[in-house]
Design an enzyme around this catalytic site. Structure first.
Site, short mmCIF file in Angstrom:
data_model
loop_
_atom_site.label_atom_id
_atom_site.label_comp_id
_atom_site.label_asym_id
_atom_site.label_seq_id
_atom_site.Cartn_x
_atom_site.Cartn_y
_atom_site.Cartn_z
N ASP A 280 -5.40 4.19 -4.54
CA ASP A 280 -5.16 3.22 -3.26
C ASP A 280 -5.38 1.79 -3.58
O ASP A 280 -5.96 1.52 -4.42
CB ASP A 280 -5.93 3.84 -1.87
CG ASP A 280 -5.52 3.47 -0.69
OD1 ASP A 280 -4.69 2.46 -0.51
OD2 ASP A 280 -5.85 3.95 0.23
C1 NOJ Z 1 -4.23 1.00 2.19
C2 NOJ Z 1 -4.15 2.42 2.68
O1 NOJ Z 1 -5.15 3.28 2.62
C3 NOJ Z 1 -2.76 3.08 2.15
O2 NOJ Z 1 -2.52 4.07 2.89
C4 NOJ Z 1 -1.65 2.09 1.97
O3 NOJ Z 1 -0.23 2.50 1.40
C5 NOJ Z 1 -2.00 0.96 1.12
N1 NOJ Z 1 -3.11 0.34 1.73
C6 NOJ Z 1 -1.10 -0.03 0.93
O4 NOJ Z 1 -0.77 -0.84 1.94
#
Ligand code: NOJ
Length: 873
Positions: A280
């Site tokens: 993530d």
């Molecule tokens: C954090 C989020 O938890 C995730 O779901 C997302 O795809 C990424 N940021 C990118 O924005």
């Protein structure tokens, strides 16, 4: 320019060591055992050709090209939310990774589809798939390679959790069908889907590691992990998902982004995942440790602590770590091959695959190409490509077929076309400040079509309920306020329609004191919705309540008021809030949505372990002491009658379930038949490359300030090679080995041992429309394990469902459902396998309209079915 002159190598080592050890705060008994090495991909026959093609490219890449492919180029360093490094000389492009699960985020001319929770409420596998196809078409049309969805984690364990609405409902099987059908749809048009977030990211607050504190640790046992949280991921892998995103949090004390038990063992070995694993955003906390633990791609590339200085745990550090022998070349080769093979697997090598034509950082036509850099070249960044096609139709169908009728006293619904309506609540009309006025939907103003955060998308338009009333020529007066208006005077025959909502979202935005999770609002309606309904119900005798909500809310303050005749949950409809609702309330179509979670009578109905975790010194600990008992599984065990049960949903007609038959298909054995051995995987040289493969190219033009590069200064590369020669070694974690293994008994194919998905029984049921209106029924199948088992199992568990076509009054349809071997197994923590606890036992297979409306039981012992049986709950 990358800051490779500043060497975070020692920092990397330090972090690697500290985070390999399980945190001292984790309660005894919760462990993430080390599991090494990272299993190679490519052994599944479905991927052979893609791996073969990938290996041709990868074997031609230099060290720096390979490490470049595994990392993002830095936060805001490109058009998409994630931009990987490329290897153009070898024929591999930069990949564009973009949010989110309900549509292209931060873009234009895209559809804002209904959220996952809304799709779950349809209980319609075809619509799940159709939405996936439409989403895939839009991402492809924008030139996105990797779609950052669907989300099946959080599972919805914690009702106040901020991001439950991005997924499909608080049950692993509903999540699994939602996730896997979406993946299949998205990938059918060549876009790589990302199933996220692995795993147990059940609350927003404290999710991330930062300088001051470790991210929250979700502590859960092996059986709960397998039977609840991993289940939807297994199905997505079985559907061939190309990518998996690791969650921010830790599991049993070990950060998910470098948890070798989760990535190497569960995902890559047991589930046989062939695609690539990404972090993530800023969830990666070490370099070497995360690579050894199976992470294949880091996003957006920067270090997690201070992401603005062009520093990375990978890129140039990965090159260094291979040269000094810390990360085996073999591991890097596998990571790159997984990424390249996934690109081939989706056919993205085709010249017709579009290049990115939008910029998630700006809506302007021109702007900086690398907004994260102070001195960026500028150019055309947005081409405003319209990708909506006719997707509004599927979006509207989903929004409509999700609408869940909870209560309908005296059949007040459907309304007559001429009904005299008084409409209340700001939720009935668009945000007066503009439909996209709040960044990432970080406010609760006007009709609630989605929650906030990275899972949002900009609206092309909002068809609000008021638009719907207008276009129908309805006889209505609208009071655009959340306080009861003194100028609203009831007249005879009035029907009041009250719009209320409850919002939540992702932790980086706080809305009305709710930092993602519903910390402040609890499970109450927002904006004093309870009071508005009470005040309206005090003046009007016929009140219809329409709720837009991210999840369960408490209805008790007004549900039983005599005036409150009908309650409809319209969930989160995205852009299509109006006409979809009109078709239901005016009776063009009967409601056919069902609750994808339980609605409690009070928050006390839940076990204490589901309270949000507040501040704790050290690493916050979230221990899943309730085990399997979340949502309806808990209500049944604790013998609590909820306000509305999981799966509940009324129609304007009624249905019967009859003439069931049960047919054995596969004879069960306690353990599944032995898995097949893994097929062969790519073979590359394991020799450590020459340091020169990582040198900056001579005369490299215009290094972009703080852009992440994979090259090293010559001296750095040479020093790394010298360290290796000098015999310096990396302190490998306990249990570390480089030898590939045969893989666990529970594995064998994508999703696990294929025998787990053998159909044990098919059930056929006749669904008859016994009422007066046309409508669609949902047949829900729940398995009750034999009651005399030594192993504790939830009273009933959803295992399959099917939605009928529109049945006219009196019409019938025969539906088929199935129960697999896995559906009848439990995860045996000692055998580390799925075990049928009682092969000849009498499993009850219940079919009905909701978890609390089960009267038809088929028994596996007698292989007969009976109607009018007393419900197990
Ligand atoms: C954090 C989020 O938890 C995730 O779901 C997302 O795809 C990424 N940021 C990118 O924005």
């Amino acid at each position: 320019m990358s800051s490779h002159s500043f060497s975070p190598f020692s920092l990397v080592l330090l972090l690697s060591l500290s985070s390999c050890a399980t945190s001292v705060d984790v309660p005894a008994g919760y462990v993430s055992s080390p599991y090494y090495p990272a299993p190679h991909g490519g052994w599944s026959p479905d991927w052979t050709e893609s791996y073969r093609k990938a290996s041709l490219l990868v074997s031609n890449m230099t060290l720096a090209e390979k490490t470049n492919v595994t990392s993002g180029t830095g936060i805001y360093m490109g058009r998409c939310v994630g931009n990987s490094g490329s290897a153009p000389r070898a024929g591999f492009p930069q990949l564009c990774l973009q949010d989110g699960p309900l549509g292209v985020r931060n873009s234009d001319h895209n559809t804002a589809f209904p959220a996952g929770i809304t799709v779950g409420a349809t209980f319609d596998k075809d619509l799940m798939h159709a939405r996936g196809v439409a989403i895939g078409e839009e991402f492809r049309g924008k030139g996105v390679n990797v779609h950052l969805g669907p989300s099946v984690g959080p599972l919805g364990r914690r009702p106040r959790g901020g991001r439950n609405w991005e997924g499909f409902g608080a049950d692993p099987v509903l999540q699994a069908f939602g996730g896997s059908r979406t993946v299949e749809g998205i990938q059918s048009v060549g876009v790589i889907a990302t199933i996220k977030h692995l795993i147990a990211n059940e609350q927003e607050k404290y999710r991330m590691y930062n300088l001051a504190q470790d991210g929250i640790s979700s502590n859960l046992d092996d059986r709960t992990l397998h039977e609840l949280y991993l289940w939807p991921f297994a199905e997505a892998v079985r559907s061939g998902v190309g990518s998996v995103m690791m969650a921010y949090n830790a599991v049993n004390g070990s950060a998910c982004s470098q948890n070798s038990y989760l990535i190497n063992n569960l995902l890559k070995d047991e589930l046989g995942f062939q695609g690539f694993v990404m972090s993530d955003w800023l969830a990666q906390i070490t370099g070497v440790a995360s690579a050894l633990s199976g992470l294949d791609m880091t996003m957006p590339g920067d270090i997690h602590t201070i992401p603005l200085f062009g520093s990375s745990y990978w890129m140039y550090e990965y090159s260094r770590s291979v040269l000094n022998g810390s990360i085996p070349v073999d591991r890097l080769n596998d990571a790159v091959t997984r990424i390249v093979a996934t690109w081939f697997q989706m056919g993205q090598d085709s010249a017709s695959y579009p290049k990115p034509n939008f910029d998630s950082n700006t809506l302007d036509a021109e702007g900086p190409l690398f907004p994260g850099s102070l001195f960026s070249p500028k150019g055309v960044v947005n081409e405003f490509v319209d990708v909506q096609g006719n997707h509004a139709v599927v979006a509207r169908d989903i929004a409509r077929d999700a609408i869940t009728l909870l209560k309908n006293t005296n059949d007040i619904l459907p309304l007559a076309k001429t009904a005299k309506l008084k409409v209340f609540g700001t939720d009935a009309e668009k945000n007066p400040d503009g439909i996209n006025s709040c960044t990432d939907m970080g406010c609760d103003k006007g009709t609630l079509g989605m929650g906030w955060g990275s899972g949002s998308a900009r609206y092309p338009y909002v068809d609000s309920p008021i638009d719907g009333f207008k276009s129908r020529g309805a006889n209505y007066t609208f009071f655009n306020t959340d306080s009861f208006p003194s100028n609203s005077v009831p007249t005879a025959g009035d029907i009041a329609v009250v719009f209320v909502n409850a919002d939540s979202g992702e932790n980086y935005i706080t809305v009305e004191n709710n930092p993602g999770d519903r910390t402040d609002s609890n499970l109450n309606l927002w904006h004093n919705g309870d009071k508005l309904i009470q005040d309206v119900a005090a003046k009007y005798t016929d009140v219809v309540v329409i709720v837009h909500t991210v999840g369960p809310i408490l209805l008790e303050a007004w549900h039983d008021l005599p005036a409150v005749k009908a309650v409809l949950f319209a969930h989160l409809p995205g852009q299509e809030a109006g006409e979809s609702l009109m078709q239901i309330i005016f009776g063009d179509v009967s409601p056919s949505g069902h609750l994808p979670y339980t609605i409690p009578k009070s928050e006390d109905n839940y076990p204490d372990s589901l309270d949000l975790i507040g501040f704790e010194l050290g690493q916050p600990q979230d221990t899943f002491t309730e085990g399997l008992y979340i949502d309806y599984r808990h209500f049944h065990k604790a013998n609590i009658t909820p306000r509305y049960a999981f799966g509940h949903g009324l129609s304007y007609t009624t249905f019967s379930f009859s003439k069931a038959t049960i047919t054995p298909v596969t004879t069960l054995t306690t353990l599944p038949p032995a898995r097949a051995a893994k097929g062969s995987t790519m073979v590359y040289s394991t020799a450590i490359p020459a340091a020169a493969e990582a040198y900056w190219p001579a005369n490299f033009p215009n290094r972009i300030w703080r852009y992440l590069y994979s090259w090293l200064e010559k001296a750095d590369a040479d020093n790394a090679a010298a360290d290796l020669k000098a015999g310096k070694t990396y302190p490998y974690p306990t249990g570390y080995s480089n030898a590939q293994t045969a893989g666990p008994a529970a594995g064998g194919a994508q999703g696990g041992n294929p025998a787990l998905f053998d159909v044990a029984y098919t059930i056929s049921v006749t669904v008859t429309n016994t009422g007066k209106a046309t409508g669609r029924a949902v047949a829900q199948l729940y398995v009750q394990y034999p009651t005399d088992l030594a192993v504790d199992t939830p009273v009933i568990q959803l295992r399959d469902f099917v939605k009928t076509s529109a049945l006219a009054a009196g019409a019938s349809e025969v539906v088929k459902l199935r129960v697999t071997r896995k559906d009848m197994s439990v995860w045996d923590t000692v055998k580390q396998n799925w075990v049928v606890p009682s092969v000849d036992g009498d499993y009850g297979i219940w079919v009905g309209a909701a978890s609390d409306a089960l009267a038809l039981r088929c028994g596996t012992a007698a292989k007969t079915c009976a109607e009018g049986v007393k419900s197990p709950v």
